[in-house]
Design an enzyme around this catalytic site. Structure first.
Site, PDB file in Angstrom:
ATOM      1  N   GLU A 645       0.583  -1.222   0.135  1.00 24.40           N
ATOM      2  CA  GLU A 645       0.124  -0.076  -0.037  1.00 24.40           C
ATOM      3  C   GLU A 645       0.914   1.585  -0.352  1.00 24.40           C
ATOM      4  O   GLU A 645       1.648   1.253   1.118  1.00 24.40           O
ATOM      5  CB  GLU A 645      -0.800   0.060   1.467  1.00 24.40           C
ATOM      6  CG  GLU A 645      -1.380   1.203   1.378  1.00 24.40           C
ATOM      7  CD  GLU A 645      -2.821   1.060   2.363  1.00 24.40           C
ATOM      8  OE1 GLU A 645      -3.794   1.658   3.316  1.00 24.40           O
ATOM      9  OE2 GLU A 645      -2.754   0.379   2.903  1.00 24.40           O
ATOM     10  N   LYS A 662      -7.709  -1.118   1.136  1.00 20.59           N
ATOM     11  CA  LYS A 662     -10.109  -1.541   2.388  1.00 20.59           C
ATOM     12  C   LYS A 662     -10.317  -2.770   1.609  1.00 20.59           C
ATOM     13  O   LYS A 662     -10.454  -2.743   0.513  1.00 20.59           O
ATOM     14  CB  LYS A 662     -10.324  -0.467   2.765  1.00 20.59           C
ATOM     15  CG  LYS A 662     -10.023   0.167   4.105  1.00 20.59           C
ATOM     16  CD  LYS A 662      -9.737  -0.795   5.417  1.00 20.59           C
ATOM     17  CE  LYS A 662      -9.233   0.127   6.496  1.00 20.59           C
ATOM     18  NZ  LYS A 662      -8.152  -0.696   6.325  1.00 20.59           N
TER      19      LYS A 662
END
Length: 875
Positions: A645, A662
């Site tokens: 990420e 997410k």
């Protein structure tokens, strides 16, 4: 004249050891040291190697089997280790090499005192030796390495061809024999038998035949080749630089590797260590907490100034009282690099988002500057509360003035050095470093150019070489950069190596150097860069680094003897408490306190693995585009990160980009249909899409604080990306930074990343502080670079092991939304730690020279981790 080589000859109680001794004494110009395989302990042998008493090691033949510890002694531990000293195993030594890395040793037709012709693949070990009928060797063995069982880290080099036969003794010069008429006693042709192998990443070689036999005329040449391979490796290091792969911890201190280990999603990697006189190490700690700590929902006042320690290249330390972001802002405003001239048309015709077709002097954004981590507790300077004290510093950064950049799209390597233009000697020494480093890399490429497989080994050597401290420069004591000239960058000239490895100079243009905008007298600074490419080789740079049998050793079961020897990981909050905390988050959501709470915990073990062994295992198991290795000083943390990420990137063109993750689903690698179904289910999941949407809106809000009106947009919303162990739901948020928004302003507006907090951010962080009850530290913060050319790129620290003060911790958690289930959230938290536990389990196994298949490190989910009394007192 080449210097004599110092060889350690390990004797497995064989009757031919001193035939090898005689050959080595001639090849090396000095007799080897001979030691029986059971005289020294493994720790003693390690110390002998790490103290650089020997240049290489030869393992003799011997009776018995390498599977018997009494027969093979310390040799198996040596061969299974990551120590980078060259080792040649003969006969049983060759079998031990295979066994140490997971191959099978099985019974074969006994061939004792017979001659066979051998063909090989032209590996450097066989340089100058004919392949086939003209290369005959003597064999004494009834066991063999089963070629079909070789793991990916081992490469077959040579095989028998035709039949074996008795030696035909014909009188030759000085009593040598000739096998040219040795068809007498020949038997029917046998199936090819593996006669030699090598490790792809480490300098480990094995030959099944006996080079020392009088019936192996070219055995002397093979030992000379082994000596040449040794010298080739030694030439890359001076007397003070440790060999790559050494298990010594000290030689990895103050090193970094920002590692785009996932080639398909990352382009550039950067690595370096202690460099020239501009190098610094900065350590920041927030001020001590008040007693008792402040409480209440609305307590968001910024803390007082903390302490910044600055250690320069000489080791001298100074201390400053300051706020971190204030210091960073002052530093970056005082010194900066300018892109020379207006944007020019790119040869590729690609345009930036502002409509300009732009190219810059270098194709990447990091030209030198700060590299390191920002800990989660820095939220206290970004609108959050200072609730807990971290056991690790709240930020640690290097000022990296010498580094290497690898372009994974073009397979080019760039070597950069920042210099002080006001000191001519600084430029000269930097150029010397560039030339020496480039020569070292080219030597490694040349040594590996015989085969494509050997090229991978060269990549590993380069990666290992430059993950060590780069301290080859003897900076004169009188040379020191003035205080005003500590921070610099820009571009100078490129020197390109053509595909034929012949160096030629490309055109160069002077680039305006750094300047202090508010001072009349300025110091001119620049970055020198040497670029190399070699299109004729399968050169992949460090992203192709082989890691031994680590990846193949990782499984869900297998031998747990090593795990049994280690204490299990424990959760900071055991299973039942974590699930109660999930329920408390759900209650906070129902009460309107939050929309989404990113609840986390940590799995902690008091016995830390060897981080230098752990990181290559982790990157092989779980390659990621924002991976990183960081090692700070003898007392700082060592960080093994495999993050998928990106937190926030700022390019020189002014665009900011966040890529929040997410939504997570476990992969099914053994069932493609089920794996695809899992990805589709993730994309359709109402819960995961809700999680992602809330963080996208949060990041849009945060970027809106520092971006031009109307520029914030979402070019990618809830896209499924698949990694080694999980599928992830990823979005991309972009915005054009306002001209008056500094890098410190960007961090103040966005840190910590919203995917690790939830929303609304400030109130949700207070809920997290209350439930988690302790600092997150490095986890949930960011690792990356902040350049002196107004660019930065920072990740979110997830999928990361932090080794510090003898302990290892793994942070893990998940977003709690109204659709969350208590049991499901606990399961997701454990899933996110899975790759790290598997890598550490494999690392534990390798550290003990346990070649059985390793399982993941054990976890006791019901017993809470408690820090030691000393650690509690320190915090």
């Amino acid at each position: 004249m080449t210097r004599a080589l110092r060889t350690l000859l390990i004797d497995n109680y064989d009757s031919y050891t001193f035939n090898i001794y005689q050959l080595l004494a001639t090849v090396n110009q000095v007799p080897p040291t001979v030691v029986k395989n059971d005289v020294w302990s493994w720790s003693h042998l390690q110390n002998e190697i790490l103290s650089r008493k020997y240049d290489n090691i030869v393992i003799s033949p011997g009776p018995g089997t390498p599977e018997c510890s009494k027969d093979i002694g310390i040799c198996k531990q040596l061969l299974a280790s990551q120590l980078a000293i060259p080792v040649l195993g003969v006969c049983m030594g060759c079998q031990a090499l295979g066994l140490a890395h997971g191959a099978t040793v099985s019974r074969a037709e006994p061939v004792h005192g017979k001659v066979s012709a051998v063909e090989h693949n032209s590996h450097p070990l066989f340089q100058g030796i004919a392949s086939g009928a003209e290369f005959e060797v003597v064999r004494y063995h009834s066991l063999q390495v089963d070629e079909a069982s070789l793991p990916a880290c081992l490469q077959p080099l040579a095989w028998t061809t035709g039949s074996h036969h008795a030696l035909q003794a014909t009188c030759g010069v000085q009593g040598q024999t000739s096998n040219s008429q040795a068809d007498i006693g020949r038997i029917a042709a046998e199936r090819p038998v593996l006669m030699a192998l090598a490790h792809r990443a480490l300098p480990r070689y094995g030959v099944q035949f006996h080079p020392e036999s009088i019936g192996t005329p070219l055995g002397f040449q093979l030992l000379e080749n082994f000596a040449s391979l040794t010298r080739s490796q030694l030439s890359c290091y001076d007397g003070s630089t440790p060999l790559p792969g050494s298990s010594s911890q000290q030689d990895a201190h103050d090193t970094f590797w920002l590692d785009s280990a996932s080639r398909d999603r990352g382009r550039f990697s950067y690595m370096g260590g202690r460099g020239g006189p501009l190098w610094r190490r900065f350590t920041y700690r927030l001020p001590p907490l008040p007693h008792p700590p402040a409480t209440g929902h609305t307590s968001t006042a910024a803390p007082g100034p903390g302490t910044l320690e600055e250690v320069d290249s000489s080791g001298a330390a100074t201390h400053h009282t300051t706020h971190f972001l204030t210091w960073l802002d002052r530093l970056l405003h005082t010194w900066h690099a300018r892109v020379p001239g207006p944007p020019v048309t790119s040869s590729s015709g690609q345009s930036g988002e502002d409509g300009h077709q732009q190219v810059y002097p270098l194709p990447f954004d990091f030209w030198g500057g700060l590299v390191g981590y920002l800990g989660y507790e820095l939220k206290a300077e970004c609108g959050g509360r200072q609730a807990h004290a971290s056991p690790t510093p709240d930020a640690m950064l290097f000022l990296a003035d010498r580094l290497i950049s690898i372009d994974h799209h073009t397979d080019d390597i760039y070597i950069l050095a920042m210099v002080d233009d006001s000191l001519p000697v600084s430029c000269q020494l930097a150029q010397t470093w560039l030339d020496e480093t480039r020569a070292s890399i080219l030597q490694l490429q040349h040594a590996a150019a015989q085969t494509q497989e050997a090229a991978t080994a060269a990549a590993a050597e380069v990666a290992a070489l430059h993950c060590q401290a780069l301290q080859r420069d003897a900076w004169a004591a009188s040379v020191s950069a003035p205080e005003a000239a500590l921070y610099e960058s820009a571009s100078d000239s490129m020197q390109r190596a053509s595909s034929s490895s012949t160096l030629s100079h490309a055109s160069s243009a002077d680039v305006p150097a750094l300047r202090q905008p508010h001072q009349e007298s300025t110091t001119s600074m620049r970055t020198y860069c040497s670029q190399m490419s070699d299109d004729s080789m399968a050169w992949g740079g460090p992203h192709d680094m082989e890691t031994g049998s680590a990846a193949s050793d990782i499984g869900s079961g297998g031998d747990r003897s090593r795990a049994a020897a280690m204490e299990p990981f424990r959760l900071r909050r055991p299973r039942e408490q974590y699930m109660r905390d999930v329920a408390a988050c759900l209650e906070a959501l129902a009460a309107g306190e939050s929309y989404e709470v990113c609840l986390t915990t940590a799995l902690v073990r008091r016995q830390a693995p060897n981080p230098k062994l752990l990181y290559p295992i982790l990157r092989a198991l779980n390659p990621a585009p924002y991976a990183a290795w960081l090692s700070f000083s003898p007392h700082g943390p060592q960080i093994c990160c495999s993050s998928p990420e990106r937190f926030l990137k700022a390019g020189q063109d002014g665009w900011l980009e966040a890529r929040p993750i997410k939504g997570t689903a476990k992969r099914q690698p053994d069932d493609p249909e089920a794996d695809q179904a899992a990805a589709q289910a993730l994309a359709a999941s109402e819960k995961d899409r809700a999680e992602n949407l809330m963080i996208v809106d949060l990041m849009r809000n945060d970027l809106g604080r520092v971006c031009q009106v109307g520029s914030v947009h979402v070019p990618g919303l809830m896209e499924v990306e698949s990694y080694a162990t999980v599928h992830q739901l990823v979005s991309t948020v972009r915005g054009l930074r306002r001209p008056d928004a500094s890098i410190a302003d960007c961090l103040r507006a966005t840190f910590p990343g919203g995917s690790m907090t939830g929303a609304p951010k400030i109130r949700t962080m207070e809920i997290i502080d209350r439930l988690e009850g302790c600092a997150r530290g490095v986890y949930s913060g960011s690792v990356g670079f902040i350049g002196f050319n107004n660019a930065f790129d920072l990740n979110i620290v997830i999928r990361t092991a932090v080794c510090h003060e003898g302990e290892v911790s793994i942070g893990a958690g998940g977003a709690i939304v109204v659709q969350s289930g208590v049991e499901e959230e606990y399961t997701e938290m454990r899933l996110k730690a899975r790759a790290l536990l598997a890598a550490i389990g494999s690392c534990d196994s390798h550290s003990q020279a346990n070649t059985a298949q390793a399982g993941p490190a054990a976890v006791d989910e019901n017993d809470a981790y408690c820090p030691s009394e000393a650690k509690r007192a320190a915090v």
